[in-house]
Scaffold this motif. Structure first.
Motif, PDB file in Angstrom:
ATOM      1  N   ALA A  10      41.444  31.616  32.298  1.00 48.95           N
ATOM      2  CA  ALA A  10      40.714  32.607  33.099  1.00 48.95           C
ATOM      3  C   ALA A  10      40.416  33.774  32.167  1.00 48.95           C
ATOM      4  O   ALA A  10      41.114  33.965  31.162  1.00 48.95           O
ATOM      5  N   ILE A  11      39.385  34.536  32.472  1.00 54.09           N
ATOM      6  CA  ILE A  11      39.184  35.744  31.659  1.00 54.09           C
ATOM      7  C   ILE A  11      39.865  36.889  32.398  1.00 54.09           C
ATOM      8  O   ILE A  11      39.737  37.041  33.610  1.00 54.09           O
ATOM      9  N   ASP A  12      40.617  37.672  31.649  1.00 47.77           N
ATOM     10  CA  ASP A  12      41.508  38.663  32.260  1.00 47.77           C
ATOM     11  C   ASP A  12      40.762  39.941  32.630  1.00 47.77           C
ATOM     12  O   ASP A  12      39.927  40.431  31.864  1.00 47.77           O
ATOM     13  N   HIS A  19      50.030  41.642  30.693  1.00 45.03           N
ATOM     14  CA  HIS A  19      51.437  41.469  31.047  1.00 45.03           C
ATOM     15  C   HIS A  19      51.855  40.030  30.725  1.00 45.03           C
ATOM     16  O   HIS A  19      51.052  39.223  30.248  1.00 45.03           O
ATOM     17  N   TYR A  24      51.557  33.944  29.505  1.00 47.06           N
ATOM     18  CA  TYR A  24      51.939  32.595  29.945  1.00 47.06           C
ATOM     19  C   TYR A  24      50.717  31.677  29.948  1.00 47.06           C
ATOM     20  O   TYR A  24      50.733  30.583  29.380  1.00 47.06           O
ATOM     21  N   GLU A  25      49.659  32.133  30.582  1.00 47.32           N
ATOM     22  CA  GLU A  25      48.456  31.284  30.696  1.00 47.32           C
ATOM     23  C   GLU A  25      47.866  30.961  29.324  1.00 47.32           C
ATOM     24  O   GLU A  25      47.437  29.842  29.056  1.00 47.32           O
ATOM     25  N   ASP A  50      37.260  39.943  31.588  1.00 45.98           N
ATOM     26  CA  ASP A  50      36.388  40.105  32.746  1.00 45.98           C
ATOM     27  C   ASP A  50      36.274  41.616  32.958  1.00 45.98           C
ATOM     28  O   ASP A  50      37.242  42.250  33.390  1.00 45.98           O
ATOM     29  N   TRP A 225      32.532  37.995  40.572  1.00 46.04           N
ATOM     30  CA  TRP A 225      32.991  36.616  40.396  1.00 46.04           C
ATOM     31  C   TRP A 225      31.867  35.684  39.910  1.00 46.04           C
ATOM     32  O   TRP A 225      32.118  34.748  39.149  1.00 46.04           O
ATOM     33  N   ASN A 231      31.094  32.764  32.645  1.00 47.41           N
ATOM     34  CA  ASN A 231      31.486  32.905  31.236  1.00 47.41           C
ATOM     35  C   ASN A 231      31.730  31.557  30.571  1.00 47.41           C
ATOM     36  O   ASN A 231      31.545  31.406  29.368  1.00 47.41           O
ATOM     37  N   TYR A 232      32.179  30.586  31.360  1.00 49.27           N
ATOM     38  CA  TYR A 232      32.545  29.301  30.771  1.00 49.27           C
ATOM     39  C   TYR A 232      31.342  28.589  30.160  1.00 49.27           C
ATOM     40  O   TYR A 232      31.509  27.717  29.306  1.00 49.27           O
ATOM     41  N   LYS A 257      47.248  30.030  40.116  1.00 49.20           N
ATOM     42  CA  LYS A 257      47.055  29.463  41.457  1.00 49.20           C
ATOM     43  C   LYS A 257      46.279  30.392  42.394  1.00 49.20           C
ATOM     44  O   LYS A 257      45.640  29.943  43.331  1.00 49.20           O
ATOM     45  N   ILE A 259      43.616  32.008  41.930  1.00 46.35           N
ATOM     46  CA  ILE A 259      42.152  32.021  41.822  1.00 46.35           C
ATOM     47  C   ILE A 259      41.574  30.593  41.865  1.00 46.35           C
ATOM     48  O   ILE A 259      40.499  30.325  41.351  1.00 46.35           O
ATOM     49  N   HIS A 263      37.526  28.806  41.403  1.00 46.01           N
ATOM     50  CA  HIS A 263      37.246  27.792  40.376  1.00 46.01           C
ATOM     51  C   HIS A 263      36.994  26.397  40.922  1.00 46.01           C
ATOM     52  O   HIS A 263      36.326  25.593  40.284  1.00 46.01           O
ATOM     53  N   PHE A 287      52.965  30.876  39.193  1.00 43.26           N
ATOM     54  CA  PHE A 287      53.184  32.234  38.710  1.00 43.26           C
ATOM     55  C   PHE A 287      54.553  32.371  38.064  1.00 43.26           C
ATOM     56  O   PHE A 287      55.473  31.632  38.372  1.00 43.26           O
ATOM     57  N   LEU A 288      54.646  33.339  37.173  1.00 40.24           N
ATOM     58  CA  LEU A 288      55.943  33.687  36.608  1.00 40.24           C
ATOM     59  C   LEU A 288      56.543  34.735  37.525  1.00 40.24           C
ATOM     60  O   LEU A 288      55.898  35.752  37.809  1.00 40.24           O
TER      61      LEU A 288
HETATM   62  N1  MSP Z   1      39.373  38.153  36.152  1.00 41.75           N
HETATM   63  C1  MSP Z   1      39.932  37.192  37.022  1.00 41.75           C
HETATM   64  C2  MSP Z   1      39.682  35.790  36.513  1.00 41.75           C
HETATM   65  C3  MSP Z   1      38.242  35.451  36.304  1.00 41.75           C
HETATM   66  S1  MSP Z   1      38.077  33.857  35.613  1.00 41.75           S
HETATM   67  C4  MSP Z   1      36.456  33.539  35.697  1.00 41.75           C
HETATM   68  C5  MSP Z   1      41.437  37.415  37.138  1.00 41.75           C
HETATM   69  N2  MSP Z   1      41.992  38.173  36.188  1.00 41.75           N
HETATM   70  S2  MSP Z   1      43.558  38.569  36.136  1.00 41.75           S
HETATM   71  O1  MSP Z   1      43.697  39.412  34.980  1.00 41.75           O
HETATM   72  O2  MSP Z   1      43.974  39.098  37.391  1.00 41.75           O
HETATM   73  O3  MSP Z   1      44.351  37.235  35.914  1.00 41.75           O
HETATM   74  C6  MSP Z   1      44.100  36.446  34.775  1.00 41.75           C
HETATM   75  C7  MSP Z   1      44.932  35.186  34.831  1.00 41.75           C
HETATM   76  O4  MSP Z   1      46.321  35.524  34.776  1.00 41.75           O
HETATM   77  C8  MSP Z   1      44.710  34.434  36.154  1.00 41.75           C
HETATM   78  O5  MSP Z   1      44.598  33.053  35.931  1.00 41.75           O
HETATM   79  C9  MSP Z   1      45.966  34.765  36.933  1.00 41.75           C
HETATM   80  O6  MSP Z   1      46.312  33.772  37.854  1.00 41.75           O
HETATM   81  C10 MSP Z   1      46.995  34.856  35.813  1.00 41.75           C
HETATM   82  N3  MSP Z   1      48.162  35.609  36.227  1.00 41.75           N
HETATM   83  C11 MSP Z   1      48.213  36.875  36.731  1.00 41.75           C
HETATM   84  N4  MSP Z   1      49.508  37.164  37.071  1.00 41.75           N
HETATM   85  C12 MSP Z   1      50.308  36.108  36.787  1.00 41.75           C
HETATM   86  C13 MSP Z   1      51.689  35.842  36.862  1.00 41.75           C
HETATM   87  N5  MSP Z   1      52.566  36.695  37.357  1.00 41.75           N
HETATM   88  N6  MSP Z   1      52.118  34.653  36.397  1.00 41.75           N
HETATM   89  C14 MSP Z   1      51.272  33.740  35.840  1.00 41.75           C
HETATM   90  N7  MSP Z   1      49.973  33.953  35.765  1.00 41.75           N
HETATM   91  C15 MSP Z   1      49.451  35.100  36.284  1.00 41.75           C
HETATM   92  O7  MSP Z   1      42.042  36.867  38.054  1.00 41.75           O
END
Ligand code: MSP
Length: 512
Positions: A10-12, A19, A24-25, A50, A225, A231-232, A257, A259, A263, A287-288
């Motif tokens: 995913a893009i963050d 964090h 992890y991802e 993102d 979204w 982006n992919y 999970k 999002i 997807h 999730f962690l």
């Molecule tokens: N920007 C969107 C994703 C867009 S993809 C086209 C987004 N960003 S996020 O920063 O909130 O999360 C990025 C990734 O990190 C997501 O896949 C999200 O599920 C993952 N995680 C965020 N918190 C998490 C945990 N505590 N544990 C594991 N993964 C987690 O969603």
């Protein structure tokens, strides 16, 4: 030509620093990418940030910063995160970059030309953190059903994507492609929601919002979204880029999970509208949780991956993330757990086996792996065990079962220790050359199958074994080979340092 393998994270959101969940991802994705390379695939691994939407805009305003400068800084931190984690991504996409924005506009235009975008009015409950609209029925006791936070009533005139048109096609997709969503448990939730009926999706926001200008009407920007999911393919140069032709469709979209809906429902519907092939698998990891609790800023239990790498190193962090449990389930993480695994598994098992072997070679065989005679039964057993592990761990990795694959690699190192203990080369001069030849080869083989998980550690083993780039193979199948012989090794050094299980929490407590 090699088979290709395209994998994405995913893009963050660029609204806050990275964090441990983000780490992890990226690490999960990196393991699969490295493994597929070891299998001989031409891999392309994409990650990125993102950077649009209300959430990011509000975060910039709160800091009193210009949004572009704000996201530039945060995006840089996510890039650095990849570096400190030894994550080997091939590209890093930013949604504020023109290569993305221009391709995203083409995507929206193509969906419009297809007749899938129309103007209408929407009224619903909006959740800013999730950037999602919800209906009365979907709310959970008046709160967002996804994150349980407050929602606000919003009424907007805007443009809609005919998501409802793709309801049947999506149901057919789920029926025809059983592997489209992994794990299976996520698929059931999605199917229930699709069967409840799909509503068209509002894909614009008023133009003063921070986003890609909506190419059909200047009064709007594109919903974050629709911007982010694209982006992919924008990163590959959609619609006509060479990389797009070469790597699309993606083999795996690795996501959390939370999002999955975006997807596994919205994204395939967008691709259907564009007439573009669908990805193979959307892998929704768990999730962690930290110390058994959901990670949250308000609880103050958000762990910083930069601090953990600084304190314990990349290998220990990667190992503790990867050995937490099955990918589809939530897993527990804590600094204490990390230290325990570093001490008990990395240092006492893996580090110990490699160091015992190399030190013995150094002091008894003139710093070289000796030639050997015929394998005895005991040697043969370990060789067979190695070959089985290579096959079975490889199968696990193909099936996205990363933790069991890693367990098998570690079990092999444990077998190496047991073999040394049972054969006692220090008490048996006659057996010693064979035993040390097998162990030297096993160290090499372990480093090949360990490389996708702990690349830095594997590099250190290669270096200590005196296997330089020119003779180094990272190919998975080569881990079955025991032909290293009459070979000079490098300087043995312990791979891991044991640590006190005193976490920062305990440190703080002991200072009070
Ligand atoms: N920007 C969107 C994703 C867009 S993809 C086209 C987004 N960003 S996020 O920063 O909130 O999360 C990025 C990734 O990190 C997501 O896949 C999200 O599920 C993952 N995680 C965020 N918190 C998490 C945990 N505590 N544990 C594991 N993964 C987690 O969603």
């Amino acid at each position: 030509m090699k088979d290709t393998f395209y994998i994405t994270t995913a893009i963050d959101y660029a609204n806050d620093k990275p964090h441990i969940g983000h780490a992890y991802e990226k690490v999960l994705t990196d393991v699969i990418a490295r493994f597929q390379k070891a299998r001989g695939k031409d891999v392309f691994f994409l990650t990125g940030t993102d950077e649009h939407g209300e959430k990011v805009f509000k975060a910039a305003k709160k800091k009193g910063e210009d949004p572009q400068k704000f996201v530039d800084d945060i995006s840089e931190r996510f890039r650095n995160l990849c570096t400190i984690l030894s994550v080997e991504n091939d590209d890093f996409i930013r949604t504020t970059h023109s290569r993305h924005e221009e391709a995203n506009k083409k995507i929206v235009k193509a969906m419009h030309e297809k007749g899938d975008i129309y103007k209408g009015e929407y009224e619903g409950w909006y959740c800013v953190p999730c950037e999602s609209y919800w209906t009365d029925k979907q709310l959970d006791e008046g709160k967002c059903p996804e994150c349980n936070r407050e929602v606000e009533k919003k009424k907007e005139e805007g443009y809609f994507f005919r998501l409802s048109k793709y309801e049947e096609d999506l149901l057919e997709l789920y029926d025809q492609k059983p592997d489209f969503v992994f794990p299976e448990s996520r698929k059931k939730e999605l199917l229930n929601r699709i069967e409840d009926g799909l509503r068209d999706l509002c894909i614009t926001r008023s133009a003063f919002e921070w986003g890609v200008p909506f190419p059909i009407d200047d009064d709007y920007t594109t919903y974050v979204w629709v911007d982010a999911l694209s982006n992919y393919i924008t990163a590959l140069g959609y619609p006509e880029g060479d990389k797009f032709n070469k790597y699309w469709p993606a083999n795996v979209h690795m996501i959390g999970k939370d999002i999955t809906w975006f997807h596994a429902v919205i994204w395939p519907a967008m691709l259907m509208s564009l007439g573009v092939d669908l990805p193979e698998t959307v892998c929704a990891h768990g999730f962690l949780n930290l110390g058994g609790e959901k990670m949250s800023k308000s609880k103050g239990n958000v762990l910083d991956p930069f601090e953990l790498v600084e304190a314990y190193g990349t290998d220990a962090l990667r190992y503790s993330l990867l050995s937490g449990g099955s990918i589809g389930e939530d897993s527990d993480f804590s600094e204490e757990l990390l230290v325990k695994k570093l001490n008990n598994e990395l240092a006492d098992n893996l580090g110990n086996f490699v160091h015992r072997t190399l030190s013995f070679l150094n002091s008894n065989f003139d710093g070289g792996i000796p030639e050997r005679e015929e394998f005895t039964e005991s040697d043969e057993e370990l060789v067979e065990e190695t070959r089985r592990t290579v096959d079975e761990a490889g199968k696990d990795l193909e099936e996205l079962s990363l933790n069991t694959a890693l367990e098998k690699v570690m079990a092999l190192s444990k077998k190496g220790n047991q073999y040394l203990n049972a054969n006692e080369p220090w008490n048996n001069e006659g057996r010693a050359p064979n035993v040390l030849n097998v162990c030297g080869n096993l160290c090499k083989n372990i480093s090949i199958i360990l490389f996708p998980f702990l690349p830095d550690c594997a590099e250190k083993i290669w270096e200590q074994l005196g296997i330089d780039e020119s003779i180094r193979s990272k190919e998975w199948e080569d881990a079955k080979d025991f032909e290293l012989s009459d070979h000079e090794i490098g300087e043995p050094e312990p791979l891991f340092k044991k640590r006190d299980v005193q976490t920062k929490e305990e440190e703080k407590r002991s200072q009070i």
